[in-house]
Write an enzyme that holds these catalytic residues in place. Structure first.
Site, PDB file in Angstrom:
ATOM      1  N   SER A  18       0.911  -1.231   0.035  1.00  0.00           N
ATOM      2  CA  SER A  18      -0.106   0.003  -0.037  1.00  0.00           C
ATOM      3  C   SER A  18       0.821   1.156   0.035  1.00  0.00           C
ATOM      4  CB  SER A  18      -0.853  -0.139   1.031  1.00  0.00           C
ATOM      5  OG  SER A  18      -0.246   0.362   2.511  1.00  0.00           O
ATOM      6  N   LYS A  55       0.440   4.614   6.780  1.00  0.00           N
ATOM      7  CA  LYS A  55      -0.219   5.418   5.804  1.00  0.00           C
ATOM      8  C   LYS A  55       0.154   6.846   5.789  1.00  0.00           C
ATOM      9  CE  LYS A  55      -2.882   2.101   4.172  1.00  0.00           C
ATOM     10  NZ  LYS A  55      -2.168   0.898   4.474  1.00  0.00           N
TER      11      LYS A  55
END
Length: 99
Positions: A18, A55
């Protein structure tokens, strides 16, 4: 070079794809500093309902979300009753090579 706040720094192994858009790949070692106040666009380690994730932090107009650096992953937007805790700011990514 990698550690500014020794008492507040830990290492974490990245899993998944990710964050490839910012150069963090599966199996990299992340250097995470808990002494840095997380701000908009920092890469953070967060815990969302007990699950760890790395993230990009989005903080604008009172909204908070976690964005992946890979367009195939959806943003994480905390819902009512959901817990989101930032556990530190990622300051470096270490790659290990087979020898």
């Amino acid at each position: 070079m990698l550690i500014v706040h020794a008492q507040a720094t830990y290492f974490l192994r990245a899993r998944g794809t990710s964050m490839e858009g910012v150069g963090i790949f599966d199996n990299d070692i992340l250097v995470v500093d808990k002494a840095i106040k997380p701000r908009h666009n920092h890469i953070v380690v967060a815990v969302v309902d007990g699950d760890f994730t790395a993230k990009c932090l989005y903080q604008r107009a009172g909204r908070i979300k976690l964005r992946a650096a890979n367009p195939t992953f959806a943003d994480i937007v905390p819902k009512e009753g959901q817990t989101l805790e930032v556990w530190g700011v990622v300051t470096s990514s270490i790659k290990q090579f087979k020898v």
